[in-house]
Design a protein around this motif. Structure first.
Motif, PDB file in Angstrom:
ATOM      1  N   PHE A  46      61.624  12.775   9.872  1.00  0.00           N
ATOM      2  CA  PHE A  46      60.528  12.047   9.205  1.00  0.00           C
ATOM      3  C   PHE A  46      60.865  11.717   7.758  1.00  0.00           C
ATOM      4  CE2 PHE A  46      56.479  11.575  11.547  1.00  0.00           C
ATOM      5  CZ  PHE A  46      56.869  12.076  12.774  1.00  0.00           C
ATOM      6  N   GLY A  47      61.989  12.197   7.274  1.00  0.00           N
ATOM      7  CA  GLY A  47      62.390  11.724   5.956  1.00  0.00           C
ATOM      8  C   GLY A  47      62.511  12.772   4.874  1.00  0.00           C
ATOM      9  N   ALA A  48      62.358  14.051   5.195  1.00  0.00           N
ATOM     10  CA  ALA A  48      62.531  15.074   4.167  1.00  0.00           C
ATOM     11  C   ALA A  48      63.991  15.121   3.728  1.00  0.00           C
ATOM     12  CB  ALA A  48      62.092  16.433   4.701  1.00  0.00           C
ATOM     13  N   ASP A  49      64.207  15.153   2.421  1.00  0.00           N
ATOM     14  CA  ASP A  49      65.573  15.309   1.900  1.00  0.00           C
ATOM     15  C   ASP A  49      66.001  16.753   1.948  1.00  0.00           C
ATOM     16  OD1 ASP A  49      65.977  12.537   0.967  1.00  0.00           O
ATOM     17  OD2 ASP A  49      64.338  13.010  -0.398  1.00  0.00           O
ATOM     18  N   VAL A  50      65.044  17.641   1.777  1.00  0.00           N
ATOM     19  CA  VAL A  50      65.314  19.078   1.744  1.00  0.00           C
ATOM     20  C   VAL A  50      64.254  19.749   2.590  1.00  0.00           C
ATOM     21  CG1 VAL A  50      65.451  21.118   0.246  1.00  0.00           C
ATOM     22  CG2 VAL A  50      66.147  18.861  -0.632  1.00  0.00           C
ATOM     23  N   VAL A  51      64.658  20.703   3.426  1.00  0.00           N
ATOM     24  CA  VAL A  51      63.660  21.489   4.141  1.00  0.00           C
ATOM     25  C   VAL A  51      63.845  22.957   3.787  1.00  0.00           C
ATOM     26  CG1 VAL A  51      63.380  19.864   6.047  1.00  0.00           C
ATOM     27  CG2 VAL A  51      65.097  21.676   6.212  1.00  0.00           C
ATOM     28  N   VAL A  64      49.943  17.309  10.304  1.00  0.00           N
ATOM     29  CA  VAL A  64      49.528  16.734   9.020  1.00  0.00           C
ATOM     30  C   VAL A  64      50.706  16.697   8.054  1.00  0.00           C
ATOM     31  CG1 VAL A  64      47.933  16.926   7.075  1.00  0.00           C
ATOM     32  CG2 VAL A  64      47.139  17.468   9.371  1.00  0.00           C
ATOM     33  N   GLY A  65      51.498  17.741   8.041  1.00  0.00           N
ATOM     34  CA  GLY A  65      52.651  17.761   7.152  1.00  0.00           C
ATOM     35  C   GLY A  65      53.645  16.654   7.483  1.00  0.00           C
ATOM     36  N   LEU A  66      53.922  16.481   8.775  1.00  0.00           N
ATOM     37  CA  LEU A  66      54.847  15.404   9.157  1.00  0.00           C
ATOM     38  C   LEU A  66      54.270  14.042   8.783  1.00  0.00           C
ATOM     39  CD1 LEU A  66      56.002  16.778  12.637  1.00  0.00           C
ATOM     40  CD2 LEU A  66      57.345  16.723  10.516  1.00  0.00           C
ATOM     41  N   ALA A  67      52.974  13.886   8.986  1.00  0.00           N
ATOM     42  CA  ALA A  67      52.351  12.615   8.610  1.00  0.00           C
ATOM     43  C   ALA A  67      52.420  12.408   7.101  1.00  0.00           C
ATOM     44  CB  ALA A  67      50.897  12.581   9.087  1.00  0.00           C
ATOM     45  N   ALA A  68      52.224  13.469   6.331  1.00  0.00           N
ATOM     46  CA  ALA A  68      52.317  13.352   4.874  1.00  0.00           C
ATOM     47  C   ALA A  68      53.736  12.967   4.465  1.00  0.00           C
ATOM     48  CB  ALA A  68      51.894  14.655   4.207  1.00  0.00           C
ATOM     49  N   LEU A  69      54.730  13.524   5.142  1.00  0.00           N
ATOM     50  CA  LEU A  69      56.119  13.115   4.890  1.00  0.00           C
ATOM     51  C   LEU A  69      56.290  11.621   5.125  1.00  0.00           C
ATOM     52  CD1 LEU A  69      58.219  15.953   6.571  1.00  0.00           C
ATOM     53  CD2 LEU A  69      58.167  15.385   4.133  1.00  0.00           C
ATOM     54  N   ALA A  70      55.747  11.160   6.235  1.00  0.00           N
ATOM     55  CA  ALA A  70      55.870   9.736   6.570  1.00  0.00           C
ATOM     56  C   ALA A  70      55.221   8.876   5.497  1.00  0.00           C
ATOM     57  CB  ALA A  70      55.231   9.464   7.942  1.00  0.00           C
ATOM     58  N   VAL A  71      54.027   9.268   5.077  1.00  0.00           N
ATOM     59  CA  VAL A  71      53.324   8.466   4.069  1.00  0.00           C
ATOM     60  C   VAL A  71      54.064   8.532   2.738  1.00  0.00           C
ATOM     61  CG1 VAL A  71      51.162   8.194   2.807  1.00  0.00           C
ATOM     62  CG2 VAL A  71      51.120   8.707   5.255  1.00  0.00           C
ATOM     63  N   ALA A  72      54.576   9.713   2.388  1.00  0.00           N
ATOM     64  CA  ALA A  72      55.339   9.826   1.144  1.00  0.00           C
ATOM     65  C   ALA A  72      56.536   8.879   1.180  1.00  0.00           C
ATOM     66  CB  ALA A  72      55.796  11.272   0.930  1.00  0.00           C
ATOM     67  N   VAL A 119      56.593  17.424  -2.792  1.00  0.00           N
ATOM     68  CA  VAL A 119      56.719  18.583  -1.903  1.00  0.00           C
ATOM     69  C   VAL A 119      55.610  18.499  -0.878  1.00  0.00           C
ATOM     70  CG1 VAL A 119      56.473  21.091  -1.713  1.00  0.00           C
ATOM     71  CG2 VAL A 119      57.774  20.103  -3.613  1.00  0.00           C
ATOM     72  N   VAL A 120      55.955  18.650   0.395  1.00  0.00           N
ATOM     73  CA  VAL A 120      54.950  18.769   1.446  1.00  0.00           C
ATOM     74  C   VAL A 120      54.984  20.200   1.964  1.00  0.00           C
ATOM     75  CG1 VAL A 120      54.231  18.001   3.736  1.00  0.00           C
ATOM     76  CG2 VAL A 120      55.111  16.343   2.074  1.00  0.00           C
ATOM     77  N   GLN A 121      53.859  20.877   1.830  1.00  0.00           N
ATOM     78  CA  GLN A 121      53.760  22.241   2.375  1.00  0.00           C
ATOM     79  C   GLN A 121      53.226  22.144   3.785  1.00  0.00           C
ATOM     80  OE1 GLN A 121      51.010  23.577  -0.998  1.00  0.00           O
ATOM     81  NE2 GLN A 121      52.099  25.465  -0.506  1.00  0.00           N
ATOM     82  N   GLY A 122      54.015  22.608   4.735  1.00  0.00           N
ATOM     83  CA  GLY A 122      53.560  22.571   6.122  1.00  0.00           C
ATOM     84  C   GLY A 122      54.269  21.480   6.896  1.00  0.00           C
ATOM     85  N   GLN A 182      56.844   6.144   2.967  1.00  0.00           N
ATOM     86  CA  GLN A 182      56.333   4.768   2.879  1.00  0.00           C
ATOM     87  C   GLN A 182      55.965   4.405   1.447  1.00  0.00           C
ATOM     88  OE1 GLN A 182      57.372   3.280   5.637  1.00  0.00           O
ATOM     89  NE2 GLN A 182      55.464   2.090   5.672  1.00  0.00           N
ATOM     90  N   ALA A 183      55.454   5.383   0.725  1.00  0.00           N
ATOM     91  CA  ALA A 183      54.976   5.128  -0.630  1.00  0.00           C
ATOM     92  C   ALA A 183      56.109   5.127  -1.649  1.00  0.00           C
ATOM     93  CB  ALA A 183      53.922   6.172  -1.011  1.00  0.00           C
ATOM     94  N   GLY A 184      57.337   5.257  -1.174  1.00  0.00           N
ATOM     95  CA  GLY A 184      58.463   5.130  -2.088  1.00  0.00           C
ATOM     96  C   GLY A 184      58.811   6.400  -2.835  1.00  0.00           C
ATOM     97  N   ALA A 185      58.409   7.541  -2.280  1.00  0.00           N
ATOM     98  CA  ALA A 185      58.756   8.799  -2.945  1.00  0.00           C
ATOM     99  C   ALA A 185      60.254   8.884  -3.173  1.00  0.00           C
ATOM    100  CB  ALA A 185      58.290   9.984  -2.083  1.00  0.00           C
ATOM    101  N   GLY A 186      60.628   9.569  -4.257  1.00  0.00           N
ATOM    102  CA  GLY A 186      62.038   9.862  -4.505  1.00  0.00           C
ATOM    103  C   GLY A 186      62.450  11.030  -3.634  1.00  0.00           C
ATOM    104  N   ARG A 187      62.731  12.161  -4.251  1.00  0.00           N
ATOM    105  CA  ARG A 187      63.134  13.339  -3.499  1.00  0.00           C
ATOM    106  C   ARG A 187      61.913  13.917  -2.798  1.00  0.00           C
ATOM    107  NH1 ARG A 187      67.724  14.740  -3.108  1.00  0.00           N
ATOM    108  NH2 ARG A 187      68.589  16.796  -2.624  1.00  0.00           N
ATOM    109  N   VAL A 188      62.059  14.225  -1.496  1.00  0.00           N
ATOM    110  CA  VAL A 188      60.957  14.798  -0.722  1.00  0.00           C
ATOM    111  C   VAL A 188      61.410  16.124  -0.118  1.00  0.00           C
ATOM    112  CG1 VAL A 188      59.370  14.478   1.199  1.00  0.00           C
ATOM    113  CG2 VAL A 188      60.019  12.523  -0.198  1.00  0.00           C
ATOM    114  N   ILE A 189      60.630  17.135  -0.387  1.00  0.00           N
ATOM    115  CA  ILE A 189      60.960  18.492   0.044  1.00  0.00           C
ATOM    116  C   ILE A 189      59.872  18.989   0.983  1.00  0.00           C
ATOM    117  CG2 ILE A 189      61.329  20.872  -0.768  1.00  0.00           C
ATOM    118  CD1 ILE A 189      61.930  19.396  -3.573  1.00  0.00           C
ATOM    119  N   ALA A 190      60.271  19.485   2.156  1.00  0.00           N
ATOM    120  CA  ALA A 190      59.300  20.028   3.101  1.00  0.00           C
ATOM    121  C   ALA A 190      59.459  21.540   3.182  1.00  0.00           C
ATOM    122  CB  ALA A 190      59.502  19.410   4.475  1.00  0.00           C
ATOM    123  N   ILE A 191      58.336  22.225   3.183  1.00  0.00           N
ATOM    124  CA  ILE A 191      58.334  23.681   3.355  1.00  0.00           C
ATOM    125  C   ILE A 191      57.612  23.980   4.660  1.00  0.00           C
ATOM    126  CG2 ILE A 191      57.615  25.890   2.373  1.00  0.00           C
ATOM    127  CD1 ILE A 191      57.512  24.588  -0.363  1.00  0.00           C
ATOM    128  N   GLY A 192      58.292  24.632   5.605  1.00  0.00           N
ATOM    129  CA  GLY A 192      57.596  24.924   6.857  1.00  0.00           C
ATOM    130  C   GLY A 192      58.471  25.625   7.862  1.00  0.00           C
TER     131      GLY A 192
END
Lengths: 367, 367, 367, 367
Positions: free
Chosen positions: D226-231, D194-202, D187-190, D204-214
């Motif tokens: 940027f790759g969020a599966d769920v916003v 910084v939040g978008l960059a964290a999504l990008a890094v997640a 989960v990326v809050q924001g 890149q790092a092979g995260a499975g499901r990625v959820i953004a809150i913002g």
């Protein structure tokens, strides 16, 4: 100050060291330091160097484990590595190596011991190139700007520092790379300086049962004093299989959590890799010189699900950690007790031979 | 249900498998499950077994990578390993091994793949002992209570699961033990099933540049599809030194951050250990069978300051992770595409020979 | 054997425990064990339970730190958790919790202390439901099949085991999650049982300077015996800022490498989070009960670049590790010395009050 | 070259920036570099600075995310941080901070972002002190000897570098300290930079499901790119409890493996700490400024057995990693797409206001 300093020089592999005179710089440059050598240790690596087993730019003034008294301090060199004030007259030691801080290994991969530009006192500098005095088997040594210098606390004896030598810093770095968890059973292969240092670090790290394999008897006695619970004498138990049986008995039948090879003979790796429990760790710390190949079965690594790690040299922060160990009474005295033989510069060659022939504990030169 | 089931049995090493009839239990005990085998993969390990390179209790029904349809479910077996409801008719796969959960390795050291009582379907059970049906090259298999069964989601194809086989779970476990950090450069030695799976896991783990070393050409084509940026054909570049040069060129001159050996030939370890950068990692994943010794220089481990790791088999949670990978379209299709040859039970021996002679992608038996 | 057993029951929060009679099963089921309780510790958690600060299914027989003598052993229960033979008459202790081994946390995430089905003796079982005897404040306790039972070596005293109690296993688990590296400076907040146990573990783990913050004086004396280099008396130095000054002085001005909170009051977290050096670690071990909110500045976590970790309960392997610590003379005696007050079952309520009012070291019930 | 350069100066908190003239040095000292600023990003931190929420030595030329063209290169500055040759005319970026390399944090604890002498361009230098030009909102900037300069590859656009800004390097450092394992749910809050960059890094790092809150909507659209599966739109789902329900639904009911707070409001920490599964990780990345206290329950840390980590700023090697990400087409374009508003130096104050009022994507100054 006298205008020249004497030093014992390795001019040709396997030939007697020659004592030569070198000019002492009348002035030191910015950041440099000139030290009068008080004591220099003879390290097993020096024997490898003497034998020509590691490439060095002959002629070389040997000696990379030293304590000295500062005689001159260059502009800008006001504090030691720890931030303590530095002044002429201070008793100091220094990290043997300087790294560039800028290469791939220094910057990106943070493996400074593998710095592409790393140079070590007593090893990497030709004595035929000015300023010549770059080794510890000498009356004086000129330390480059950027050297990691450590002012010694008064209650840390010179014998403790040289007795611990680069063995202790090497062991500290090794265990950092191959961590011992508290309660871990540990086997240390070898009871030379590195093995004893590894025992000390294992004890500091809270190891449970600690088993030392080595010899001869006086070394095993030291091993016990350094904290080994069990010592296995390779002269008594000559068969590696029998030694393994003892290790298994002492570890509930499974092998040790961590095994630290501090021997140097390649074959020790074959013995050592069978000593960890499955899923255990094996630190290959002693294969600093290229001493040749062994017949090795890589299936063991997969089947036993091992973690095998190597470690090369040390960083200045490991000198800092070593000195903190030596500041606590017991270790200081124990490492000082390793120093059994003292030689003058003129006797440097005798010293080399005595170490080579396993006749000493730690031998040192007091120029 | 018919009263007997046919199975292909390894009766004698290096001899043709024999198809035999075995009684099918009319009733299954608590926690047990009876499955009709839909597809069973032929793993490289099966070839090692056929050659007698790993000790097994002959006669053995081979087959440890299988998908089947549940025909009977014992009392108390209501949910699969993931907690999903299980019922007759469900399509399932299962972890090949069962561990005791109680021994030193299961309990204290948390290395269950080294469980002292571990037994694997298709490997550790003699078919001459009731209930006989403990391997995948068979019409039916009887799963023990405590087996880790996974109900397959409808959209995960049987070919994907068997195509990935134990190669994928082995690679997942290996990379867990020898982590790839995102951005790491990775070399995979070998382009068989384990190598391709390692490529897939490296890509999932965010590897930067990925280099595959292997062959033949059709395997390298797959390697590219699985995500290799660079492929090195061992049939074209026959000299390991030349291959190392390519790796160095592709990694800025230093070597890779992580090297994964998935070859099986011991000599690959000598090639592989020179491919990481200093301070890098080397995962020895392919030396599952004892294929003999190599002439090896342990100095490399110390000098290059390496982390060398072994990994053995996998745990049920790695099957869970593998299935999650296969549920995402791309990997499911890619692993399914590995399945190139299908054989009936009567042709099991042909299948073994074809795999042994490198004539197939993934060969499978559809009883 | 008598047909009934007496037990002290928490019937209503904040009301006196009631001693009640319960039927003793004449026979034990497969895997079960019946033990006569020799000694049961009164844990701080019991006070939280008595106060109603953690939800439990009243009525409950309290007591989750116990030693007993086996009176009956069910079919199939032949060995203890360590694989040692078990028999009637053996003196044993047991892990307080049983986990399911099958849920998301047990299986996939390997966080069994967060098992969704976890149940603890003395906490999670209603005494109104057969077989009733599931707590340690009782003459007898019936252990479920699957309990982790440990046969006690003869030279490990019952007082040592109960004196260490769940505090030691909790500290061992906590330090596993928040590792102390050898040489690390450590602050332990709190000198109750958990704090003393954390001191012991820090010492075992090779901590450098260790500072304890707590009170009253007799506890600080124990803290020194357990290995604290410096003790800070909260009754003397009442201002957290002043205590922080002492910690900074004792750690070169930077703060400690590791800080372990073992207090329980939420406000201790605000004090503790300022005590690590930047980039240091903070283990929140004492907030087992929900004791409310604090006014907290999260900027501290970012700015100081901290690692803050929580740890909940322990696993059976931590009992194994604790017993190994107690087997070494010094720790066994030290933890036994914590036991200052002994009560009979009839006095259980007095015991609770004495602990609640900080009048004891470790209080125990000897039914 | 002109003799003076204009720069936008923060003279007084919450007052309009003033454009002032500063002398351009006619010559640069050893190791220094003079650059003409091509583009400077307006970072959220600049708003905090403008508001006076972080102490700085006013007056200050703001701007710590910049790309420029080298106009003069001092003696000895021949290569960039990566070892590439540097020359006048090169387009470059640079790490905003310089550390001492000698203090406790640089040397012993290897936490250089907490260097006791750390100074950052655009933040730590008063423009009233020569050489004045130490910030990016300026026509020229004079880089100190020891700056970490990176020559930009031709195909990396200036917009990509400034669009990524210090958000990307901060996220890379954060995830290094709080690793995402491949397959992890995140989960990326924001959804600010910084939040978008964290999504990008997640990703890149092979995260499975990625959820953004913002929010707002245009930011969520970017998050998806940027790759969020769920916003989760905070303007739609205003209740943190309802947002938590969505996270639980998307993570099998347990919460995410890793949660990354990139919001900045302290209260986000209270929302975020409830979003990891038990035993999960929570990276507090957004609390760079001290924005005050929250009412916080520390019991959560213990009960959920969390790993909470902070991360401060970044090191030059994270700039290197960021540039490698930007060199791969997709990320370069995505980060460039964040740049929505361009301002001249004279409009710097408008730019600050627009960012402060959330009217922009990334705003930049092109002097």
């Amino acid at each position: 100050m006298s205008k020249t300093a004497r030093a014992a020089v390795l001019v040709q592999y396997e030939s007697p060291l020659q004592v030569q005179d070198f000019p002492v710089p009348s002035d030191v440059g910015p950041g440099e330091a000139l030290a009068r050598v008080e004591m220099a240790g003879i390290c097993g690596t020096d024997i490898h160097l003497w034998l020509g087993q590691l490439p060095v730019p002959l002629p070389v003034i040997l000696g990379h484990e030293s304590v000295g008294i500062l005689e001159a301090v260059g502009a800008g060199l006001e504090r030691d590595w720890r931030g303590q004030p530095l002044a002429v007259g201070d008793r100091v030691t220094w990290a043997s190596s300087i790294v560039c801080g800028e290469c791939f290994y220094c910057r990106i991969k943070r493996q400074p011991t593998r710095c592409l530009q790393r140079k070590a006192y007593g090893i990497s500098y030709s004595s035929s190139v000015a300023p010549h005095l770059r080794g510890g088997y000498a009356e004086k040594i000129l330390l480059r700007a950027g050297s990691s210098i450590f002012r010694l606390p008064e209650h840390v004896r010179t014998e403790s520092v040289v007795g611990a030598g680069c063995a202790l810093t090497t062991a500290i770095h090794g265990v950092e790379r191959c961590p011992i968890l508290w309660g871990d059973s540990v086997v240390v292969q070898g009871t030379g300086p590195v093995g004893l240092a590894a025992l000390a670090v294992a004890r500091q790290a809270g190891a449970g049962r600690v088993i030392a394999i080595g010899g001869p008897a006086h070394r095993l006695k030291l091993a016990t004093e350094f904290g080994a619970d069990v010592v296995i004498d390779i002269n008594e138990t000559k068969d590696p299989g029998a030694r393994r049986e003892i290790v298994l008995q002492e570890t509930g039948g499974y092998g040790a959590d961590v095994v630290i090879e501090c021997v140097g003979y390649p074959e020790a790796v074959n013995e050592g890799i069978e000593l960890p429990r499955d899923g255990g760790k094996f630190l290959v710390l002693g294969q600093y010189a290229n001493a040749g190949n062994i017949s090795f079965n890589p299936h063991t690594i997969t089947r036993k699900q091992l973690e095998v790690r190597g470690s090369w040299g040390f960083e200045p922060r490991h000198v800092d950690a070593a000195l903190r160990m030596l500041e606590s009474g017991r270790w200081g005295e124990l490492f000082a007790s390793e120093v059994t033989h003292r030689y003058k510069l003129d006797e440097a060659n005798e010293a080399i031979q005595a170490v080579k022939n396993w006749q000493t504990g730690k031998a040192v030169i007091t120029p």
